[in-house]
Design a protein around this motif. Structure first.
Motif, PDB file in Angstrom:
ATOM      1  N   VAL A  84     -10.559  22.803  33.283  1.00 38.99           N
ATOM      2  CA  VAL A  84     -11.336  23.305  34.415  1.00 38.99           C
ATOM      3  C   VAL A  84     -10.985  24.742  34.821  1.00 38.99           C
ATOM      4  O   VAL A  84     -11.864  25.562  35.059  1.00 38.99           O
ATOM      5  N   THR A  85      -9.696  25.058  34.859  1.00 36.47           N
ATOM      6  CA  THR A  85      -9.302  26.408  35.289  1.00 36.47           C
ATOM      7  C   THR A  85      -9.879  27.468  34.346  1.00 36.47           C
ATOM      8  O   THR A  85     -10.369  28.508  34.785  1.00 36.47           O
ATOM      9  N   ALA A  86      -9.823  27.160  33.040  1.00 37.98           N
ATOM     10  CA  ALA A  86     -10.332  28.142  32.079  1.00 37.98           C
ATOM     11  C   ALA A  86     -11.855  28.262  32.163  1.00 37.98           C
ATOM     12  O   ALA A  86     -12.422  29.343  31.976  1.00 37.98           O
ATOM     13  N   VAL A  87     -12.515  27.154  32.450  1.00 41.25           N
ATOM     14  CA  VAL A  87     -13.975  27.204  32.617  1.00 41.25           C
ATOM     15  C   VAL A  87     -14.315  28.099  33.811  1.00 41.25           C
ATOM     16  O   VAL A  87     -15.170  28.993  33.729  1.00 41.25           O
ATOM     17  N   ALA A  88     -13.596  27.889  34.904  1.00 46.64           N
ATOM     18  CA  ALA A  88     -13.842  28.689  36.110  1.00 46.64           C
ATOM     19  C   ALA A  88     -13.519  30.164  35.856  1.00 46.64           C
ATOM     20  O   ALA A  88     -14.220  31.071  36.319  1.00 46.64           O
ATOM     21  N   TYR A  89     -12.471  30.405  35.100  1.00 48.41           N
ATOM     22  CA  TYR A  89     -12.061  31.773  34.745  1.00 48.41           C
ATOM     23  C   TYR A  89     -13.196  32.477  34.005  1.00 48.41           C
ATOM     24  O   TYR A  89     -13.530  33.633  34.294  1.00 48.41           O
ATOM     25  N   SER A  90     -13.798  31.774  33.048  1.00 49.62           N
ATOM     26  CA  SER A  90     -14.857  32.417  32.265  1.00 49.62           C
ATOM     27  C   SER A  90     -16.132  32.565  33.099  1.00 49.62           C
ATOM     28  O   SER A  90     -16.841  33.561  32.999  1.00 49.62           O
ATOM     29  N   GLN A  91     -16.381  31.609  33.961  1.00 48.99           N
ATOM     30  CA  GLN A  91     -17.600  31.669  34.791  1.00 48.99           C
ATOM     31  C   GLN A  91     -17.512  32.817  35.800  1.00 48.99           C
ATOM     32  O   GLN A  91     -18.414  33.638  35.917  1.00 48.99           O
ATOM     33  N   LEU A  92     -16.413  32.882  36.535  1.00 50.49           N
ATOM     34  CA  LEU A  92     -16.297  33.926  37.553  1.00 50.49           C
ATOM     35  C   LEU A  92     -16.107  35.298  36.899  1.00 50.49           C
ATOM     36  O   LEU A  92     -16.631  36.302  37.385  1.00 50.49           O
ATOM     37  N   GLY A  93     -15.377  35.329  35.803  1.00 51.89           N
ATOM     38  CA  GLY A  93     -15.095  36.607  35.149  1.00 51.89           C
ATOM     39  C   GLY A  93     -16.228  37.109  34.272  1.00 51.89           C
ATOM     40  O   GLY A  93     -16.120  38.187  33.694  1.00 51.89           O
ATOM     41  N   GLY A  94     -17.295  36.328  34.105  1.00 54.04           N
ATOM     42  CA  GLY A  94     -18.432  36.781  33.311  1.00 54.04           C
ATOM     43  C   GLY A  94     -18.138  36.833  31.817  1.00 54.04           C
ATOM     44  O   GLY A  94     -18.549  37.754  31.124  1.00 54.04           O
ATOM     45  N   MET A  95     -17.410  35.839  31.329  1.00 54.19           N
ATOM     46  CA  MET A  95     -17.083  35.804  29.896  1.00 54.19           C
ATOM     47  C   MET A  95     -17.789  34.596  29.282  1.00 54.19           C
ATOM     48  O   MET A  95     -17.608  33.473  29.754  1.00 54.19           O
ATOM     49  N   PRO A  96     -18.590  34.801  28.235  1.00 55.83           N
ATOM     50  CA  PRO A  96     -19.383  33.686  27.703  1.00 55.83           C
ATOM     51  C   PRO A  96     -18.539  32.641  26.974  1.00 55.83           C
ATOM     52  O   PRO A  96     -17.774  32.983  26.073  1.00 55.83           O
ATOM     53  N   TYR A 398      -7.928  54.363  28.841  1.00 60.03           N
ATOM     54  CA  TYR A 398      -8.710  55.340  28.096  1.00 60.03           C
ATOM     55  C   TYR A 398      -9.964  54.741  27.463  1.00 60.03           C
ATOM     56  O   TYR A 398     -10.947  55.435  27.235  1.00 60.03           O
ATOM     57  N   LEU A 399      -9.889  53.451  27.157  1.00 60.59           N
ATOM     58  CA  LEU A 399     -11.000  52.830  26.412  1.00 60.59           C
ATOM     59  C   LEU A 399     -11.366  51.483  27.041  1.00 60.59           C
ATOM     60  O   LEU A 399     -10.497  50.821  27.619  1.00 60.59           O
ATOM     61  N   PRO A 400     -12.627  51.072  26.884  1.00 55.81           N
ATOM     62  CA  PRO A 400     -13.039  49.776  27.442  1.00 55.81           C
ATOM     63  C   PRO A 400     -12.211  48.629  26.864  1.00 55.81           C
ATOM     64  O   PRO A 400     -11.784  48.689  25.706  1.00 55.81           O
ATOM     65  N   ASN A 401     -12.021  47.618  27.675  1.00 56.84           N
ATOM     66  CA  ASN A 401     -11.308  46.404  27.253  1.00 56.84           C
ATOM     67  C   ASN A 401      -9.930  46.672  26.659  1.00 56.84           C
ATOM     68  O   ASN A 401      -9.482  45.962  25.761  1.00 56.84           O
ATOM     69  N   THR A 402      -9.263  47.704  27.161  1.00 55.33           N
ATOM     70  CA  THR A 402      -7.866  47.897  26.758  1.00 55.33           C
ATOM     71  C   THR A 402      -6.916  47.454  27.869  1.00 55.33           C
ATOM     72  O   THR A 402      -5.710  47.395  27.645  1.00 55.33           O
ATOM     73  N   VAL A 403      -7.459  47.182  29.059  1.00 53.88           N
ATOM     74  CA  VAL A 403      -6.668  46.516  30.097  1.00 53.88           C
ATOM     75  C   VAL A 403      -7.446  45.265  30.492  1.00 53.88           C
ATOM     76  O   VAL A 403      -8.486  45.347  31.151  1.00 53.88           O
ATOM     77  N   LEU A 404      -6.969  44.120  30.053  1.00 51.97           N
ATOM     78  CA  LEU A 404      -7.654  42.881  30.412  1.00 51.97           C
ATOM     79  C   LEU A 404      -6.932  42.293  31.608  1.00 51.97           C
ATOM     80  O   LEU A 404      -5.749  41.960  31.535  1.00 51.97           O
ATOM     81  N   LEU A 405      -7.629  42.238  32.713  1.00 48.24           N
ATOM     82  CA  LEU A 405      -7.059  41.585  33.888  1.00 48.24           C
ATOM     83  C   LEU A 405      -8.145  40.768  34.548  1.00 48.24           C
ATOM     84  O   LEU A 405      -9.327  40.917  34.241  1.00 48.24           O
ATOM     85  N   ASP A 406      -7.740  39.898  35.433  1.00 49.62           N
ATOM     86  CA  ASP A 406      -8.687  38.960  36.032  1.00 49.62           C
ATOM     87  C   ASP A 406      -8.725  39.214  37.530  1.00 49.62           C
ATOM     88  O   ASP A 406      -7.804  38.837  38.250  1.00 49.62           O
ATOM     89  N   ASN A 407      -9.785  39.872  37.946  1.00 50.38           N
ATOM     90  CA  ASN A 407      -9.952  40.130  39.375  1.00 50.38           C
ATOM     91  C   ASN A 407     -11.083  39.263  39.918  1.00 50.38           C
ATOM     92  O   ASN A 407     -11.799  39.637  40.831  1.00 50.38           O
ATOM     93  N   ALA A 408     -11.270  38.095  39.298  1.00 49.22           N
ATOM     94  CA  ALA A 408     -12.366  37.216  39.719  1.00 49.22           C
ATOM     95  C   ALA A 408     -11.766  35.875  40.167  1.00 49.22           C
ATOM     96  O   ALA A 408     -11.643  35.609  41.351  1.00 49.22           O
ATOM     97  N   LEU A 409     -11.352  35.029  39.219  1.00 52.66           N
ATOM     98  CA  LEU A 409     -10.641  33.813  39.622  1.00 52.66           C
ATOM     99  C   LEU A 409      -9.193  34.175  39.976  1.00 52.66           C
ATOM    100  O   LEU A 409      -8.576  33.518  40.797  1.00 52.66           O
ATOM    101  N   ALA A 410      -8.698  35.240  39.326  1.00 53.97           N
ATOM    102  CA  ALA A 410      -7.317  35.691  39.525  1.00 53.97           C
ATOM    103  C   ALA A 410      -6.338  34.539  39.356  1.00 53.97           C
ATOM    104  O   ALA A 410      -5.478  34.288  40.196  1.00 53.97           O
ATOM    105  N   SER A 411      -6.485  33.858  38.242  1.00 51.67           N
ATOM    106  CA  SER A 411      -5.611  32.720  37.958  1.00 51.67           C
ATOM    107  C   SER A 411      -4.345  33.168  37.246  1.00 51.67           C
ATOM    108  O   SER A 411      -4.377  34.065  36.412  1.00 51.67           O
ATOM    109  N   MET A 412      -3.250  32.534  37.575  1.00 57.05           N
ATOM    110  CA  MET A 412      -2.033  32.725  36.784  1.00 57.05           C
ATOM    111  C   MET A 412      -2.200  31.968  35.462  1.00 57.05           C
ATOM    112  O   MET A 412      -2.948  30.998  35.388  1.00 57.05           O
ATOM    113  N   GLY A 413      -1.498  32.421  34.445  1.00 55.44           N
ATOM    114  CA  GLY A 413      -1.435  31.665  33.188  1.00 55.44           C
ATOM    115  C   GLY A 413      -2.279  32.202  32.053  1.00 55.44           C
ATOM    116  O   GLY A 413      -2.191  31.705  30.930  1.00 55.44           O
TER     117      GLY A 413
END
Ligand SMILES: Cc1ncc(C[n+]2csc(CCOP(=O)(O)OP(=O)(O)O)c2C)c(N)n1
Length: 551
Positions: A84-96, A398-413
């Motif tokens: 569930v946490t990973a599903v929510a992470y992808s949903q809120l973060g806009g990752m298919p 400097y480039l897109p997707n070189t810092v991956l962070l989660d500012n949506a669900l902001a889940s640890m792990g």
């Protein structure tokens, strides 16, 4: 009608038709037909993980990097709840993503309600589409629908439940082809309205959010900035869309308010807000009769008490920016000096902090050391903790997707699994996970997966023996220091027990050498790095706010 085939074979054929390369997961007995069918696939690799969350974070990161749906698999009941946490992470973060779960037979079952939850209902509020397959023949259309919805703007999570008896039955249909749908373009009238408002403004500013983090959009935004000279701020998930070494970069909105970049936005009389998603921590708060906001996005703005833009330009973002850029006439009267003053003050404040070589390591110094150790296209994947703010603020991207962070669900792990996925996708690039000791331990078992997959990866653990972020908030809210500290394993021995390589930072002088060494040397490296968080509150909550207010 096609020839009869086993439904689980058809399921795998449909995944293949969608271009799936990996299925991540932890199978249960309810997935065994599907597992058998997967074993025959020459295209799809099964990546076994040690927790469903690890599988889901990897699948979501696959989606984030590629724009294609990441697929992960679990059993019914407990496997599904772990997802569930990973599903929510992808949903809120806009990752298919597509989450696949098994289920007991739905036609005849002798097991009562053992392990049975209504998984589809559970997934409903956290996905774009959740569906139980009740017939093998429906597999092609439901899989196509899941992929369509997962990848369509705004991308997100989908879920399919494949019950045991459906997986084992005969099906008589075949995979449906992928369709290519162009996104509609913004209407000319809306573009004209936006152009007029920008031309009439005195101090326009551009804010770049998560939804703008697409290849073509970045290119168009760059051209827009070059033509107009309008300065820009990013949200945390908009980081990297434009190279932050650009002289018109004003900063990343990492704190909630009161940072130098917020003051720069406050100085503007018009905000061009590109790709904003209210799911992100707001980069500014709208007020009635306050600054005018133009919302440029694929979708209309979700109305929120702090977000109700007056002008909306809706359609393909890259195209909308291109149209605005083509039409706009840059104005002599536009002023950005004050905004650039805030940026200069920000740099003047951060610079000495980043040179502070105290030990345990001072977070701003750590950020600079990592930036210097990482090549331009190196990827850092942040877990969630107080250091995320330091990286979002101070790590020039400097480039897109070189810092991956989660500012949506902001889940640890998610730090470690998302770095693992990055290392799998880009074996030629340097990849580093940056985790707090708390967040790392939430999915540390995936070290075994990383070692088994033969990944080259550095995992930096910022050790304060506490849930530091919450400790900071506790202090900030005037509560006593209580209830948030713990012990840790010896991380060097812990790494070695997994067949990874352990390192311990014992002085700030050695930090850089250790970072360079782990990035250059094959294998999975775990770095135990003690951090000094004692000044977080003073700097982030007082100094920055006081200094920027006085300017
Ligand atoms: C899964 C989950 N549980 C709880 C939280 C609340 N939370 C946010 S940050 C944090 C502490 C993080 O501690 P750590 O990973 O050690 O990083 P630090 O802040 O100490 O650098 C907690 C508990 C969360 N965001 N996600």
């Amino acid at each position: 009608m096609s020839e009869a085939k086993k439904a689980s074979d058809l399921f795998v054929e449909c995944l293949e038709a969608e271009g799936v390369e990996y299925v991540f997961g932890v199978p249960g007995e309810e997935n065994l037909d599907l597992l058998e069918s997967l074993s025959d696939s020459k295209q799809i690799k099964l990546v076994l993980t040690r927790h469903e969350q690890g599988a889901g974070f990897m699948a979501a990161t696959y989606g984030r990097h590629t724009g294609k749906t990441g697929v992960f698999l679990a059993t019914l009941g407990p496997g599904a709840t772990n997802m569930v946490t990973a599903v929510a992470y992808s949903q809120l973060g806009g990752m298919p993503t597509l989450a696949i779960t098994g289920q007991k037979p739905i036609k005849h079952s002798k097991q009562g309600r053992f392990q049975i939850l209504d998984v589809v209902a559970m997934m409903h509020p956290i996905t774009k589409f959740a569906h139980q397959l009740a017939s093998g023949d429906n597999i092609p259309s439901r899989i196509r629908e899941a992929f369509r919805l997962a990848e369509e703007e705004k991308p997100g999570a989908t879920h399919l439940e494949l019950p045991e008896d459906i997986a084992a039955e005969d099906a008589f249909t075949q995979p449906l082809p992928r369709s290519v749908a162009r996104r509609p373009s913004a209407e000319e009238k809306a573009v004209r309205q936006a152009v007029k408002a920008i031309e009439a403004s005195k101090k326009p500013v551009l804010v770049i959010g998560a939804g703008a983090n697409r290849k073509l959009t970045g290119r168009m935004l760059y051209q827009f900035i070059e033509k107009t000279g309008i300065p820009f701020v990013t949200t945390q998930m908009g980081k990297g869309v434009i190279d932050e070494r650009h002289p018109l970069f004003l900063g990343c909105a990492a704190l909630s308010a009161g940072d130098f970049c917020h003051r720069a936005i406050d100085d503007a009389d018009l905000i061009i807000n590109v790709g904003h998603d209210v799911i992100e921590k707001p980069p500014f708060f709208m007020e009635h009769d306050g600054t005018q906001v133009i919302h440029v996005s694929n979708n209309t703005a979700e109305v929120d008490p702090v977000y109700f833009p007056q002008i909306e330009v809706i359609g393909d973002i890259a195209n909308a920016i291109w149209q605005i850029k083509q039409d706009i006439v840059p104005q002599q009267t536009w002023s950005r000096d004050r905004m650039l003053e805030y940026r200069a003050a920000d740099i003047a404040h951060s610079d000495p902090l980043e040179q502070d070589t105290r030990f345990p390591i001072f977070p701003p110094h750590l950020v600079r050391q990592i930036r210097q150790a990482m090549p331009e296209d190196g990827i850092i994947c942040l877990d969630n903790g107080v250091y995320k703010i330091w990286f979002a603020r101070n790590y020039p991207t400097y480039l897109p997707n070189t810092v991956l962070l989660d500012n949506a669900l902001a889940s640890m792990g998610a730090g470690l699994p998302s770095a693992m996925m990055s290392a799998m996708l880009y074996p030629e690039r340097k990849v580093m996970a940056v985790c707090g000791d708390g967040g790392f331990m939430m999915n540390s078992q995936e070290l075994e997966t990383a070692v088994r997959l033969g990944l080259n990866l550095s995992v930096l653990i910022l050790r304060d023996d506490a849930y530091g972020m919450i400790r900071w908030k506790q202090a900030n809210m005037g509560f006593k220091d209580w209830g948030l500290t713990y012990g840790n394993p010896d991380f060097v021995q812990y790494a070695e027990s997994y067949g990874a390589i352990g390192h311990r930072v014992t002085s700030s002088v050695h930090l850089r050498d250790i970072l360079s060494h782990t990035l250059e040397t094959p294998g999975v490296h775990l770095i135990d790095c003690p951090v000094d968080y004692t000044e977080n509150d003073q700097i982030l909550n007082h100094d920055i706010k006081d200094l920027s207010a006085k300017l």
